[in-house]
Design an enzyme around this catalytic site. Sequence first.
Site, short mmCIF file in Angstrom:
data_model
loop_
_atom_site.label_atom_id
_atom_site.label_comp_id
_atom_site.label_asym_id
_atom_site.label_seq_id
_atom_site.Cartn_x
_atom_site.Cartn_y
_atom_site.Cartn_z
N ARG A 303 0.85 -1.18 0.00
CA ARG A 303 0.00 0.00 0.00
C ARG A 303 0.89 1.24 0.00
NH1 ARG A 303 -3.18 -3.17 -1.32
NH2 ARG A 303 -5.26 -3.63 -0.48
N GLU A 332 -3.48 7.63 -6.08
CA GLU A 332 -3.46 6.88 -7.33
C GLU A 332 -4.55 7.35 -8.28
OE1 GLU A 332 -3.46 2.67 -6.57
OE2 GLU A 332 -1.50 2.73 -5.60
N HIS A 351 0.18 0.08 -10.26
CA HIS A 351 -0.60 -0.84 -9.41
C HIS A 351 -0.98 -2.11 -10.19
CE1 HIS A 351 -3.31 -0.81 -5.61
NE2 HIS A 351 -2.91 -2.04 -5.89
#
Length: 616
Positions: A303, A332, A351
């Site tokens: 994370r 993000e 990601h």
Amino acid sequence: MALLPPPTHSLPPLTLTSLNPTTSLSSLSFLPPFASISLPSVRLPSHHHLSNRSLRFLPSASSSFAAVAAGAKPTVIVAEKLGEAGLALLREFANVDCAYDLSPEELCAKISLCDALIVRSGTKVTRDVFEASKGRLKVVGRAGVGIDNVDLLAATESGCLVVNAPTANTIAAAEHAIALLTAMSRNVAAADASLKAGKWQRNKYVGVSLVGKTLAVMGFGKVGSEVARRAKGLGLHVVAHDPYAPVDRARAVGVELLPFDDAISTADFISLHMPLTPTTNKLFNEETFAKVKKGVRIVNVARGGVIDEEALVRALDDGTVAQAALDVFTEEPPPRDSRLVQHENVTVTPHLGASTMEAQEGVAIEIAQAVIGALKGELAATAVNAPMVPSEVLSELSPYVTLAEKLGRLAVQLVSGGSGIKGVVKVVYTSSRDPDDLDTRLLRAMVIKGIVEPISSVFVNIVNADYVSKQRGLRLSEERIFLDGSPEIPLHSIQIHLANVEARFASALSDAGDIRVEGRVKDGIPRLTMVGSLSVDVSLEGNVILCRQVDQPGMIGRVGSILGGKNVNVSFMSVARNAPRKQAIMAIGVDEEPEKETLQMIGEIPAIEEFVFLKL
């Protein structure tokens, strides 16, 4: 320094339901593996006795589940794209409506016609959705790990089970961590971009070897342990830090568990695999980077928020961190002008940790199986909440539920971070009620919730409490002591004992050498009544500073003056002592968390032998 510092928040107690281990699939059972719990007997004085019994629970009927058992097909809305393998499983059992890209209004309009809803991260399942379902929606499946887009409290209040798919992405995330590790160490991304720009810069992109180097895996859960296995195959020496990882599981992989500071200070590479919680937010900050080996390389596929990104940029600029490889970010997508993303010593991906074809199919199958099982009334091991309890039972137990959770949170903060909880967690209940008139399973689940949630992203409830504790190597035993008194009061006290642990606050140790805390409910308010062997009387709200001191005049005034001088508001002060002018425990309730400098000033008072700050 512990991987997971003391918690910084309190989650609201979950609303849970009474269950019956013999209930058929036609009722809302969600049967946990601990449906029968035997409470041990011990020999006590004549006015005490401990009961032997197995806990029994009442069934909770549900027309939707009865309809499923009778052969009627339930309806499942799939609101975001799901792998075909998962859809095929669902279609064998239910009527499936693939309705993608629904607006919030469209979702609310359709939801009253379905029994289950499956989403990924893009669909917000809000309180409005649960209210619009008018009680029909029984299961929400999140195809993935995070459940930030689902209103858990509203789901619980609506009697709707929420399940996720936490395991299917494990291998994909581990493989991506290894991919970033190797790409970073050999400058693959930068060399690729350079060559495609028409340059031939062999000398510029000389890398470093992995063989014989030390990798610190920070967080030894499913992904962390898989990264360790693969790193061992590459010739790396692997160490790990996770205070709650079973030693035998680490030993089986050939990994040495170390305290936080030892792990980061000896590592050539650090791979992060802890959840993002308020306790791990910006855990890798300027203070942490000051302790790492010069020139360390960092990988993060967990994370983004666990790293203070500004502090990482400074560490990269001054060479403290040689390189970083990041798949996740605090925001993000990150801003286009992000100094971290644009840094020449940083390798980035958008990601992609779970983005393999196999992982996507695996997630689809896992969530389909969880939803189908839940609709059948079976236990979902990946449940993150639970159905509702009868209002009269919840009303009576509500303060004790809060007490149990807060005692668990308090106890885990008293454990020294490097030692973790490795032994038995013993919970002792004292009550004047007949054993059959008090079900302690809800309290047991809340103790586990209090111990586990501050150091994990897992949501603990009556459904998954024992499963979660077993996964983390926790062993919890229960004892019940009968006291003469009024049976109108459910419980007189709850004690939690943590054996075979190191204490941050030595006074929390009982005469038997275990950490012991005790609490009671007074006038409807949970209170801490014992720490170690000393009696106290502290409201379990806000924050508290516990000080072991020499009992002498002026101590309250000195501590109060320090806190007042630093603009820290004091809510209460109390002192417990065994005898005048001997040792005493002073408890100071504060509204805000004092700065380190303020706490250090308190600790420098000559009469104070030790102190600890706790978030209650």
